[in-house]
Structure formats: C-alpha cells, structure tokens
Design a protein around this motif. Structure first.
Motif, mmCIF file in Angstrom:
data_model
loop_
_atom_site.group_PDB
_atom_site.id
_atom_site.type_symbol
_atom_site.label_atom_id
_atom_site.label_comp_id
_atom_site.label_asym_id
_atom_site.label_seq_id
_atom_site.Cartn_x
_atom_site.Cartn_y
_atom_site.Cartn_z
ATOM 1 N N CYS A 1 21.685 -78.420 -97.173
ATOM 2 C CA CYS A 1 20.649 -79.040 -96.298
ATOM 3 C C CYS A 1 21.617 -79.373 -95.185
ATOM 4 O O CYS A 1 22.765 -80.039 -95.415
ATOM 5 N N PHE A 2 21.235 -79.296 -94.031
ATOM 6 C CA PHE A 2 22.079 -79.370 -92.612
ATOM 7 C C PHE A 2 21.213 -79.659 -91.448
ATOM 8 O O PHE A 2 20.188 -79.124 -91.377
ATOM 9 N N ALA A 3 21.855 -80.471 -90.644
ATOM 10 C CA ALA A 3 21.359 -80.525 -89.208
ATOM 11 C C ALA A 3 21.505 -79.359 -88.557
ATOM 12 O O ALA A 3 22.728 -78.728 -88.390
ATOM 13 N N PRO A 4 20.681 -78.726 -87.867
ATOM 14 C CA PRO A 4 20.651 -77.571 -87.073
ATOM 15 C C PRO A 4 21.861 -77.937 -85.940
ATOM 16 O O PRO A 4 22.110 -78.843 -85.281
ATOM 17 N N VAL B 1 17.762 -79.945 -91.610
ATOM 18 C CA VAL B 1 17.310 -81.201 -91.234
ATOM 19 C C VAL B 1 17.293 -81.771 -90.079
ATOM 20 O O VAL B 1 18.627 -82.059 -89.610
ATOM 21 N N PHE B 2 16.279 -82.530 -89.499
ATOM 22 C CA PHE B 2 16.420 -83.236 -88.372
ATOM 23 C C PHE B 2 16.842 -84.667 -88.422
ATOM 24 O O PHE B 2 16.085 -85.290 -89.254
ATOM 25 N N THR B 3 18.047 -85.022 -88.196
ATOM 26 C CA THR B 3 18.393 -86.427 -88.227
ATOM 27 C C THR B 3 18.335 -87.136 -86.823
ATOM 28 O O THR B 3 18.063 -86.581 -85.694
ATOM 29 N N GLN B 4 18.725 -88.423 -86.880
ATOM 30 C CA GLN B 4 18.689 -89.093 -85.680
ATOM 31 C C GLN B 4 19.772 -88.466 -84.491
ATOM 32 O O GLN B 4 19.377 -88.590 -83.280
ATOM 33 N N HIS B 5 20.845 -88.069 -84.997
ATOM 34 C CA HIS B 5 21.728 -87.644 -83.887
ATOM 35 C C HIS B 5 21.813 -85.921 -83.855
ATOM 36 O O HIS B 5 22.749 -85.356 -83.319
ATOM 37 N N THR B 6 20.771 -85.494 -84.387
ATOM 38 C CA THR B 6 21.029 -83.870 -84.476
ATOM 39 C C THR B 6 20.507 -83.458 -82.979
ATOM 40 O O THR B 6 19.593 -83.959 -82.056
ATOM 41 N N LEU C 1 12.807 -79.687 -91.624
ATOM 42 C CA LEU C 1 12.105 -80.880 -91.852
ATOM 43 C C LEU C 1 12.800 -81.917 -91.566
ATOM 44 O O LEU C 1 14.152 -81.954 -91.070
ATOM 45 N N SER C 2 12.136 -83.448 -91.048
ATOM 46 C CA SER C 2 12.853 -84.408 -90.798
ATOM 47 C C SER C 2 13.532 -85.160 -92.003
ATOM 48 O O SER C 2 13.098 -84.962 -93.175
ATOM 49 N N ILE D 1 23.400 -79.823 -101.181
ATOM 50 C CA ILE D 1 24.406 -80.587 -100.433
ATOM 51 C C ILE D 1 23.672 -80.781 -98.947
ATOM 52 O O ILE D 1 23.102 -80.147 -98.463
ATOM 53 N N LEU D 2 24.086 -82.186 -98.646
ATOM 54 C CA LEU D 2 23.581 -82.556 -97.515
ATOM 55 C C LEU D 2 24.784 -82.779 -96.390
ATOM 56 O O LEU D 2 25.448 -83.545 -96.687
ATOM 57 N N CYS D 3 24.526 -82.251 -95.229
ATOM 58 C CA CYS D 3 25.837 -82.505 -94.055
ATOM 59 C C CYS D 3 24.949 -82.926 -92.896
ATOM 60 O O CYS D 3 23.951 -82.301 -92.661
ATOM 61 N N GLY D 4 25.680 -83.840 -92.099
ATOM 62 C CA GLY D 4 24.928 -84.240 -90.871
ATOM 63 C C GLY D 4 25.173 -83.405 -89.699
ATOM 64 O O GLY D 4 25.947 -82.550 -89.768
#
Length: 260
Positions: free
Chosen positions: A81-84, A108-113, A146-147, A192-195
């Motif tokens: 799982c990763f932010a684009p 995964v869309f995060t606040q700082h993506t 996804l967000s 695994i989740l990376c920002g």
C-alpha cells in the motif's frame, strides 16, 4: 535466449491460439523469431509451459502450447500500500516490487500525497514485463486507489499492516518482523503501508498507530525516498516472513535438454 511471455488465455498442452498484439509485436518485430522457434508461456493461473511459434504473418503470430514446464506457484499474500508517486518513481516501484513478489498494489491517497493521477493500465503493463523477466508465475493485482480513511474502513483486521513510520518511536523493521514471526496466532495475510514524499500527517500516524492490526516499524537512521522505503520494507519482509527465506528450487533444464 528463449522469450518468456505472459498470455491472458487458458494454457494446456496442444492448445493453439493467436498471440495478442503485444506478444505478436515482441516476437515478430523485436526478437525476430520465426515459425518453429521455442518460447515459454504463463498466464498467472495454469503454470508455465514450453511452447513454440507456429505460423507467422503480418496479421498474426500463432502459438502452440507444449508440455507443462512448472506447476503454478503463488507468492506470499503481501500487499504493498503506497501513496502515488510521480510517473518515473511509481513505474520503478511497481517494476521492482513485482520482482520482489508483491501480491497486490494498493494506491492510497493521504493528506500529503502530491500525485493524484494514476494510469492503472501502464502500471499493469510494467508488472507484466517484470513478471516475464523474473520467472514469476503470478501477476500482482493492481487495485483501485482509495483514500486512507476509506482503506481503513474496509480493512480486514486479520491482515496485519506494517506501517513504515518516519517519525516517532518504532522498533527496527527486522526486530518487529521477527517478533511477529514468533506469534503463532498471526495470520498469513500481510500488508506494508508507505507514505508519500512529504510523509504521513501527524494525525494519520496517530490514527494508524492506535489500530490493533498495525505494527509501526522503523527503516533505519536515514531519510529514504518513498519508493526506496517501500522496496526496503518489502525486501526485509520477504527475507524474514516471506519466500526470500526459502531455499531456491533446482534450476530448470534448458528446453530440449535431458538429464544424464
């Protein structure tokens, strides 16, 4: 070199079919192969087969399936799982993570993506090429973005989520994974989740760290690029909890060679 190709059709001995445009162009125009030349085929479901090229024309390339070369094998159930990221970085990430055995990619869309546009077809094409070149028998799933809140709302708590946390106290990843290895109740479903390049927001880290299925881990003393962090975590996971710890299989004989 014997070309190895992914084909999206059923594979079984004696099956004859026309190659799709991508494979036909590669065999005819790039590799300059001719009728009778050997190839290797896989489809992610039926295993790997010896095959040969049949009739070659400007309109099509015929493929003839031979004997099963390797039975179907799966990779560990580990999602990345990763932010684009930007185009070149995300292409690199998908290629190398496919080589490392990721079972699925979850943007995964995060606040700082920073990057919010994704070409999923291009990512799938990159994954296919990486699988072809690395003897992999499966293709990773390319999931719809996804967000982060939507991802967590739909999350199965039986899937352990390894959070690459850039800030705050977290056990080194090897130590944390070895601890999980000794927990007999842990499931065999992982992620695994990376920002993003800018990191997770503090509120996101607080939310994630309080979830019972999340294990925050550190990746060392240096600040890593987002793609480097994701690949580092995946490589360490595979070496401790995945198929990187398995003894490699005996090498396959070249086509046409018999054991002595």
């Amino acid at each position: 070199m014997i070309p190895r190709l992914y084909v999206p059709v059923e594979l079984k001995p004696d099956h004859v079919f026309a190659a799709e445009e991508r494979a036909a162009h590669y065999l005819r125009n790039v590799m300059r192969r001719q009728a009778g030349d050997p190839i290797i085929l896989f489809n992610g479901r039926d295993g790997e087969f010896n095959a040969e090229i049949g009739e070659v024309s400007k309109r099509q390339v015929e493929l003839r399936v031979g004997a099963l070369r390797r039975p179907q094998m799966s990779v560990p159930d580990i999602w990345l799982c990763f932010a684009p990221l930007k185009k070149d970085a995300i292409d690199f990430l998908v290629e190398k993570a496919t080589e490392l055995g990721a079972a699925a990619f979850q943007p995964v869309f995060t606040q700082h993506t920073a990057s919010t546009r994704l070409n999923l077809e291009r990512l799938a094409a990159n994954a296919i090429e990486a699988a072809e070149q690395t003897e992999r028998l499966t293709l990773p799933e390319i999931r719809v973005p996804l967000s982060l809140p939507d991802l967590l709302r739909s999350w199965d708590p039986a899937r352990r989520l390894i959070l690459c946390a850039e800030a705050g106290p977290a056990a080194p990843i090897a130590e944390a994974l070895n601890d999980l290895k000794g927990t007999v109740s842990i499931s065999n479903a992982w992620a695994i989740l990376c920002g993003p390049e800018g990191g997770f927001a503090r509120s996101e880290l607080d939310l994630l760290s309080n979830l019972p299925f999340v294990t925050p881990v550190g990746l060392g003393p240096r600040i890593l690029r987002a793609d480097t962090a994701a690949l580092t975590a995946l490589a360490v996971f595979q070496s401790i909890l995945g198929d990187g710890a398995l003894r490699p299989p005996a090498p396959l004989l070249p086509i046409g060679q018999l054991p002595t």
